[in-house]
Design a protein around this motif. Structure first.
Motif, PDB file in Angstrom:
ATOM      1  N   MET A   1      13.401  -6.606  12.120  1.00  0.00           N
ATOM      2  CA  MET A   1      12.965  -5.339  12.705  1.00  0.00           C
ATOM      3  C   MET A   1      11.783  -5.564  13.638  1.00  0.00           C
ATOM      4  SD  MET A   1      11.549  -1.895  10.838  1.00  0.00           S
ATOM      5  CE  MET A   1      13.201  -1.365  10.383  1.00  0.00           C
ATOM      6  N   THR A   2      11.795  -4.878  14.777  1.00  0.00           N
ATOM      7  CA  THR A   2      10.726  -5.032  15.754  1.00  0.00           C
ATOM      8  C   THR A   2       9.773  -3.834  15.781  1.00  0.00           C
ATOM      9  OG1 THR A   2      12.121  -4.098  17.489  1.00  0.00           O
ATOM     10  CG2 THR A   2      12.145  -6.503  17.217  1.00  0.00           C
ATOM     11  N   ALA A   3      10.070  -2.782  15.034  1.00  0.00           N
ATOM     12  CA  ALA A   3       9.235  -1.575  15.063  1.00  0.00           C
ATOM     13  C   ALA A   3       7.838  -1.869  14.521  1.00  0.00           C
ATOM     14  CB  ALA A   3       9.880  -0.468  14.244  1.00  0.00           C
ATOM     15  N   ARG A   4       6.835  -1.257  15.139  1.00  0.00           N
ATOM     16  CA  ARG A   4       5.474  -1.333  14.633  1.00  0.00           C
ATOM     17  C   ARG A   4       5.238  -0.120  13.741  1.00  0.00           C
ATOM     18  NH1 ARG A   4       0.413  -3.727  17.924  1.00  0.00           N
ATOM     19  NH2 ARG A   4      -0.952  -4.025  16.116  1.00  0.00           N
ATOM     20  N   LEU A   5       4.909  -0.371  12.491  1.00  0.00           N
ATOM     21  CA  LEU A   5       4.820   0.679  11.481  1.00  0.00           C
ATOM     22  C   LEU A   5       3.362   1.080  11.286  1.00  0.00           C
ATOM     23  CD1 LEU A   5       7.323  -0.895   8.922  1.00  0.00           C
ATOM     24  CD2 LEU A   5       7.818   0.836  10.680  1.00  0.00           C
ATOM     25  N   ARG A   6       2.940   2.138  11.980  1.00  0.00           N
ATOM     26  CA  ARG A   6       1.562   2.618  11.889  1.00  0.00           C
ATOM     27  C   ARG A   6       1.420   3.787  10.921  1.00  0.00           C
ATOM     28  NH1 ARG A   6      -1.980   0.686  15.771  1.00  0.00           N
ATOM     29  NH2 ARG A   6      -1.074  -0.327  17.600  1.00  0.00           N
ATOM     30  N   GLY A   7       2.529   4.394  10.518  1.00  0.00           N
ATOM     31  CA  GLY A   7       2.494   5.477   9.538  1.00  0.00           C
ATOM     32  C   GLY A   7       2.908   4.959   8.176  1.00  0.00           C
ATOM     33  N   LEU A   8       2.183   5.357   7.116  1.00  0.00           N
ATOM     34  CA  LEU A   8       2.460   4.852   5.773  1.00  0.00           C
ATOM     35  C   LEU A   8       2.032   5.892   4.752  1.00  0.00           C
ATOM     36  CD1 LEU A   8       3.337   2.369   4.038  1.00  0.00           C
ATOM     37  CD2 LEU A   8       0.947   1.624   4.123  1.00  0.00           C
ATOM     38  N   SER A   9       2.900   6.151   3.766  1.00  0.00           N
ATOM     39  CA  SER A   9       2.572   7.090   2.698  1.00  0.00           C
ATOM     40  C   SER A   9       3.209   6.585   1.404  1.00  0.00           C
ATOM     41  CB  SER A   9       3.087   8.494   3.024  1.00  0.00           C
ATOM     42  OG  SER A   9       2.628   9.436   2.080  1.00  0.00           O
ATOM     43  N   VAL A  10       2.360   6.243   0.436  1.00  0.00           N
ATOM     44  CA  VAL A  10       2.811   5.684  -0.833  1.00  0.00           C
ATOM     45  C   VAL A  10       2.759   6.786  -1.891  1.00  0.00           C
ATOM     46  CG1 VAL A  10       2.479   3.858  -2.536  1.00  0.00           C
ATOM     47  CG2 VAL A  10       1.891   3.449  -0.137  1.00  0.00           C
ATOM     48  N   VAL A  11       3.885   7.043  -2.525  1.00  0.00           N
ATOM     49  CA  VAL A  11       3.997   8.122  -3.511  1.00  0.00           C
ATOM     50  C   VAL A  11       3.770   7.610  -4.922  1.00  0.00           C
ATOM     51  CG1 VAL A  11       5.521   9.901  -4.462  1.00  0.00           C
ATOM     52  CG2 VAL A  11       5.564   9.401  -2.000  1.00  0.00           C
ATOM     53  N   SER A  12       4.352   6.440  -5.243  1.00  0.00           N
ATOM     54  CA  SER A  12       4.272   5.880  -6.596  1.00  0.00           C
ATOM     55  C   SER A  12       4.615   4.402  -6.543  1.00  0.00           C
ATOM     56  CB  SER A  12       5.251   6.601  -7.526  1.00  0.00           C
ATOM     57  OG  SER A  12       6.593   6.283  -7.174  1.00  0.00           O
ATOM     58  N   HIS A  13       4.689   3.752  -7.696  1.00  0.00           N
ATOM     59  CA  HIS A  13       5.037   2.331  -7.718  1.00  0.00           C
ATOM     60  C   HIS A  13       6.475   2.101  -7.274  1.00  0.00           C
ATOM     61  CE1 HIS A  13       6.707   3.623 -11.569  1.00  0.00           C
ATOM     62  NE2 HIS A  13       7.420   2.506 -11.608  1.00  0.00           N
ATOM     63  N   ARG A  14       7.283   3.160  -7.239  1.00  0.00           N
ATOM     64  CA  ARG A  14       8.676   3.020  -6.811  1.00  0.00           C
ATOM     65  C   ARG A  14       8.936   3.588  -5.411  1.00  0.00           C
ATOM     66  NH1 ARG A  14      12.277   1.387 -10.340  1.00  0.00           N
ATOM     67  NH2 ARG A  14      13.976   2.337  -9.161  1.00  0.00           N
ATOM     68  N   VAL A  15       8.195   4.618  -5.021  1.00  0.00           N
ATOM     69  CA  VAL A  15       8.526   5.369  -3.800  1.00  0.00           C
ATOM     70  C   VAL A  15       7.441   5.200  -2.743  1.00  0.00           C
ATOM     71  CG1 VAL A  15       8.988   7.647  -2.831  1.00  0.00           C
ATOM     72  CG2 VAL A  15       9.825   7.068  -5.134  1.00  0.00           C
ATOM     73  N   ALA A  16       7.850   4.815  -1.531  1.00  0.00           N
ATOM     74  CA  ALA A  16       6.944   4.741  -0.386  1.00  0.00           C
ATOM     75  C   ALA A  16       7.735   5.010   0.885  1.00  0.00           C
ATOM     76  CB  ALA A  16       6.266   3.373  -0.309  1.00  0.00           C
ATOM     77  N   TRP A  17       7.038   5.540   1.879  1.00  0.00           N
ATOM     78  CA  TRP A  17       7.620   5.825   3.187  1.00  0.00           C
ATOM     79  C   TRP A  17       6.762   5.141   4.252  1.00  0.00           C
ATOM     80  CZ3 TRP A  17      11.372  10.050   4.015  1.00  0.00           C
ATOM     81  CH2 TRP A  17      11.738  10.721   2.836  1.00  0.00           C
ATOM     82  N   ALA A  18       7.398   4.720   5.356  1.00  0.00           N
ATOM     83  CA  ALA A  18       6.684   4.151   6.498  1.00  0.00           C
ATOM     84  C   ALA A  18       7.341   4.650   7.772  1.00  0.00           C
ATOM     85  CB  ALA A  18       6.705   2.627   6.449  1.00  0.00           C
ATOM     86  N   SER A  19       6.556   4.750   8.847  1.00  0.00           N
ATOM     87  CA  SER A  19       7.096   5.236  10.116  1.00  0.00           C
ATOM     88  C   SER A  19       6.444   4.494  11.268  1.00  0.00           C
ATOM     89  CB  SER A  19       6.867   6.745  10.252  1.00  0.00           C
ATOM     90  OG  SER A  19       5.484   7.044  10.308  1.00  0.00           O
ATOM     91  N   GLY A  20       7.095   4.551  12.431  1.00  0.00           N
ATOM     92  CA  GLY A  20       6.538   3.834  13.568  1.00  0.00           C
ATOM     93  C   GLY A  20       7.282   4.045  14.860  1.00  0.00           C
ATOM     94  N   SER A  21       7.312   3.000  15.669  1.00  0.00           N
ATOM     95  CA  SER A  21       7.890   3.080  17.006  1.00  0.00           C
ATOM     96  C   SER A  21       9.407   3.181  16.939  1.00  0.00           C
ATOM     97  CB  SER A  21       7.470   1.854  17.814  1.00  0.00           C
ATOM     98  OG  SER A  21       7.869   0.662  17.160  1.00  0.00           O
ATOM     99  N   ALA A  22       9.991   3.561  18.083  1.00  0.00           N
ATOM    100  CA  ALA A  22      11.449   3.658  18.239  1.00  0.00           C
ATOM    101  C   ALA A  22      12.088   4.594  17.220  1.00  0.00           C
ATOM    102  CB  ALA A  22      12.085   2.270  18.160  1.00  0.00           C
ATOM    103  N   GLY A  23      11.371   5.667  16.868  1.00  0.00           N
ATOM    104  CA  GLY A  23      11.925   6.656  15.950  1.00  0.00           C
ATOM    105  C   GLY A  23      12.140   6.165  14.529  1.00  0.00           C
TER     106      GLY A  23
END
Length: 314
Positions: A1-23
């Motif tokens: 993957m080439t996307a740069r992930l500048r968004g990050l939100s960790v919910v628990s030890h199992r669940v996390a989300w990340a976001s970045g370039s190219a949608g």
């Protein structure tokens, strides 16, 4: 993957989300063993610089940019479907980051329009937004703006309340704005962090309504950042330079839950830890990261360029 992930939100030890370039929007529900691309269709031209997740199902994402490039989307089914809930219609506005007080109340921050930073507010978990009047916002400095580097230029206190803060640079001083009214009114104070055209405070983190840290530097000179870490013990009213700073540009920061005074800072040239509430920092990793976030259970992740994701081990 080439996307740069500048968004990050960790919910628990199992669940996390990340976001970045190219949608790009990624989600894990198995502690990082696998990640699924769950971003909104037709958004490959957008940069999702911030994401705020509430569970494995609910998340809100912000794309940055001038005019209509600044948008907010929300999902309630783990990213299977998304609803666009805000599209900026002010050509001069540029939204940088999101923050939520709880599952309902949240804010989004834009760079100044007509001499004042611009705030959009939600009271229904991101399903709808309204731009607040500028009456309660102090004037911006010439050239002042916020940095859309890690989704932490605007933050709320980890332990609740009506308090929010956002940090700036670009102008004559790096400043911190503070609200005790869910974003309706603000006060502002100068900090000792150096400011310049590409320098200032890139990230804030508040352990509670009183204790905060600020990190930053100059993106254009990432290996030299004197005095680019500060701390506050009075809810952001005053700031002092850390006794020992990372010494290099840092774009993201977070407090580690279930610890007394431990905080993390990350940047393209490495990561640092403080065990005394931000007074002193020491390097513990040399990898490149842009953002760091921790869940209430103490699980911490970092994200960055080329799709980098790492879980902190202690």
């Amino acid at each position: 993957m080439t996307a740069r992930l500048r968004g990050l939100s960790v919910v628990s030890h199992r669940v996390a989300w990340a976001s970045g370039s190219a949608g790009t929007v990624l989600r894990t529900v198995d502690g990082g063993r696998s990640w699924a691309q769950v971003g909104p269709p037709g958004t490959a031209d957008l940069q999702f610089r911030d994401i705020e997740a509430f569970s494995a199902d609910r998340a809100v994402i912000l794309s940055i940019g001038e005019g209509e490039q600044s948008r907010i989307y929300a999902t309630a089914d783990g990213g299977r479907t998304w609803t666009e809930t805000f599209r900026n219609d002010e050509p001069r506005a540029f939204y940088d980051c999101l923050a939520f007080f709880d599952h309902r109340r949240g804010l989004a921050l834009s760079d100044p329009v007509d001499g004042h930073f611009r705030i959009a507010s939600t009271v229904d978990g991101g399903r709808s937004w309204r731009v607040l009047p500028p009456d309660g916002m102090p004037p911006a400095l010439a050239g002042e703006f916020a940095f859309a580097a890690s989704g932490t230029c605007l933050v709320t206190a980890d332990r609740g309340g009506p308090f929010a803060w956002f940090a700036t640079g670009g102008g004559a001083a790096a400043r911190v704005f503070r609200s005790a009214t869910y974003g309706r009114t603000w006060t502002v104070t100068d900090t000792p962090v150096p400011s310049g055209p590409t320098a200032g405070i890139y990230s804030l983190a508040f352990r509670d309504p009183g204790q905060g840290i600020a990190v930053g530097g100059d993106f254009a000179a990432p290996t030299v950042a004197p005095d680019a870490a500060a701390l506050s013990r009075d809810a952001g009213r005053t700031w002092r330079t850390a006794a020992t700073v990372p010494g290099e540009y840092r774009s993201g920061s977070a407090w580690v839950p279930r610890t007394a005074r431990t905080a993390l800072a990350v940047g393209p040239t490495g990561s640092d830890v403080s065990d005394d509430g931000g007074r002193t920092w020491r390097r513990f990793d040399t990898g490149s990261f842009d953002a760091v976030d921790c869940a209430a259970d103490g699980t911490c992740w970092a994200s960055g360029e080329q799709g980098r994701l790492a879980r902190l081990s202690r």
